[in-house]
Design an enzyme around this catalytic site. Structure first.
Site, PDB file in Angstrom:
ATOM      1  N   ASP A 210       0.842  -1.191   0.000  1.00 55.81           N
ATOM      2  CA  ASP A 210       0.000   0.000   0.000  1.00 55.81           C
ATOM      3  C   ASP A 210       0.881   1.246   0.000  1.00 55.81           C
ATOM      4  O   ASP A 210       1.994   1.227  -0.531  1.00 55.81           O
ATOM      5  CB  ASP A 210      -0.941  -0.029   1.206  1.00 55.81           C
ATOM      6  CG  ASP A 210      -2.291   0.604   0.904  1.00 55.81           C
ATOM      7  OD1 ASP A 210      -2.349   1.842   0.753  1.00 55.81           O
ATOM      8  OD2 ASP A 210      -3.275  -0.142   0.820  1.00 55.81           O
ATOM      9  N   HIS A 247      -3.741   6.064   3.223  1.00 57.32           N
ATOM     10  CA  HIS A 247      -4.497   4.885   2.796  1.00 57.32           C
ATOM     11  C   HIS A 247      -3.976   3.611   3.464  1.00 57.32           C
ATOM     12  O   HIS A 247      -4.740   2.807   4.001  1.00 57.32           O
ATOM     13  CB  HIS A 247      -4.409   4.770   1.272  1.00 57.32           C
ATOM     14  CG  HIS A 247      -5.304   3.731   0.675  1.00 57.32           C
ATOM     15  ND1 HIS A 247      -4.898   2.435   0.456  1.00 57.32           N
ATOM     16  CD2 HIS A 247      -6.586   3.800   0.242  1.00 57.32           C
ATOM     17  CE1 HIS A 247      -5.881   1.747  -0.095  1.00 57.32           C
ATOM     18  NE2 HIS A 247      -6.928   2.548  -0.235  1.00 57.32           N
ATOM     19  N   SER A 413     -11.022  -1.117  -0.908  1.00 54.88           N
ATOM     20  CA  SER A 413      -9.756  -1.090  -0.173  1.00 54.88           C
ATOM     21  C   SER A 413      -9.961  -1.403   1.304  1.00 54.88           C
ATOM     22  O   SER A 413      -9.090  -1.962   1.957  1.00 54.88           O
ATOM     23  CB  SER A 413      -9.087   0.282  -0.294  1.00 54.88           C
ATOM     24  OG  SER A 413      -8.481   0.445  -1.532  1.00 54.88           O
TER      25      SER A 413
END
Length: 452
Positions: A210, A247, A413
């Protein structure tokens, strides 16, 4: 029953009371995982990879993607993945005693092929007086090829090398708990014990690809080497996988936060953080492939015990069926990981598509994940098709923020780490019960078969 494996003891019958719903897309059942064994969910916010091989590549002996030709025409160079011929047999088999030997043979053959082609290229560059020498960005360990940036002269040399099979674009990929963990009944699993040990993910590690992780967050170990045991930054090429986007930290918290209010699905699991996306959430397939290889090669070293690779990212395109032929090098790396009993989980994407999912979720060795709401209804943004494997909570998920504290995000996600955490609990259960590693094929099958 004699044909039931031990880890199935974690699973109770799927009923409406357990909030399991039946959805059909193209006459194929999708699984909404919302119970004891937990769920899965992939999201790839992505941008456009265009590396499909077309025609004869404009006169080259190797197949060259049109996108490579276009980029060189416009920019003078192109970042590519070069696939070589004479590939090794990537099947590692099922015998644990011979898998390590086969992996070494694969690596040796790939390295031999790479060295021959790169040395030939170097000699040709010298002979023709080419000043800008080709430098490989990645020499893959499993996949039969390498990645780097080339110009028109180097394309001419590699494109006409009889050992080169194809040259395609190194495409871009993009990034795309308080109520969700009880929704999948993870809290019930935590109270289950094997030999007085609770099933909370202890002794298991998830390798997260990520934007990195804020390992200083109090819910994520408050320092590198604690919960986040190690990692690598492929963007800046160093060993500090600190998150500069947010994220990845949110994803990590869904997997393994140990905050008393916002507990992750597997709160005692460890994390290996692979930063493959930059501060804007963008990255390259070649970095993803290298990270998958690193997770796999380090899975059993120094008590890492990596059992799951989790990817909440994607290319933004849509594939209605297995896309292995379009991503042959990454597919090789993922399939080898799966053959070594590492479950590879990927997000399906958030583009409201009903006829296709993104890559790498579309690769057959990946377990693809879509999103559901807190009401166990498929999230409207979820990409779905016949090749979508699983669904998990992904709407309004509260987890760790990279600036500290907690925040809410939506997307496949967020669904993907729910599945990754669920799988970790199953791996731990089998290890405690039978002192062996569960099969990735069995883990995925159980997750799919027990949803309804």
């Amino acid at each position: 029953k004699s044909n039931i494996t031990p880890i199935e003891q974690l699973i109770t019958p799927a009923t409406k009371d357990n909030k399991w719903l039946d959805f059909s897309f193209n006459n194929k059942r999708l699984v909404v995982l919302s119970i004891m064994t937990l769920s899965v969910f992939l999201m790839l916010f992505l941008g456009g990879i265009t590396g499909f091989i077309v025609g004869d590549g404009g006169g080259y002996s190797a197949q060259v993607s049109e996108k490579v030709l276009e980029e060189i025409e416009q920019n003078g160079n192109s970042r590519v993945i070069v696939v070589l011929k004479d590939a090794p047999d990537f099947n590692v088999g099922t015998d644990d005693t011979t898998k390590a030997i086969k992996i070494e043979r694969i690596k040796e053959k790939v390295r031999e092929n790479q060295d021959i082609v790169l040395e030939e290229l170097k000699v040709q560059e010298e002979r023709q007086g080419i000043e800008n020498k080709f430098e490989s960005e990645h020499k893959f360990r499993f996949a039969n090829g390498f990645a780097g940036e080339l110009d028109k002269d180097q394309l001419e040399l590699l494109g006409n090398n009889p050992r080169v099979k194809s040259i395609f674009i190194d495409g871009l990929v993009h990034a795309t708990l308080s109520t969700s963990v009880p929704l999948i009944n993870a809290t019930l699993v935590w109270t289950k014990q094997v030999g007085s040990v609770n099933i909370t993910g202890a002794g298991q590690t998830v390798c997260i690809l990520d934007t990195g992780t804020n390992y200083s967050h109090v819910a994520l170990g408050a320092g590198l080497g604690n919960k986040v045991i190690w990692g690598h930054d492929y963007v800046n090429d160093d060993n500090d996988p600190i998150d500069d986007n947010g994220h990845g930290t949110h994803v990590a918290g869904i997997v393994a936060s140990n905050d008393t209010t916002y507990l992750g699905v597997a709160p005692d699991a460890k994390i290996v953080s692979m930063k493959v996306l930059d501060s804007a959430g963008n990255g390259y397939f070649s970095d993803i492939e290298s990270a998958v290889e690193d997770c796999t090669l380090n899975a059993s070293i120094n008590s890492n015990n990596i059992s799951v690779i989790s990817m909440s990212l994607g290319d933004g395109l849509f594939y209605p069926s297995a896309c292995d032929a379009n991503f042959s090098t990454l597919a090789s790396a993922i399939n080898i990981a799966r053959g070594l009993n590492i479950l590879v989980v990927a997000a399906s994407g958030n583009a409201y598509q009903t006829t296709g999912i993104s890559s790498p979720a579309c690769i057959s060795g990946s377990s693809s994940v879509g999103s559901t709401t807190t009401a166990d209804v498929v999230s409207s943004f979820t990409n779905r098709a016949a090749n979508l494997d699983l669904l998990a909570p992904g709407s309004s998920i509260t987890s760790t923020c990279y600036t500290g504290g907690y925040c809410s995000k939506d997307g496949t996600s967020m669904a993907t780490p729910h599945v990754s955490g669920a799988a970790v609990l199953m791996y731990q259960y089998e290890k405690l019960l039978n002192n062996r590693n569960a099969s990735a094929v069995v883990i995925e099958s159980l997750l799919k078969r027990t949803g309804k």
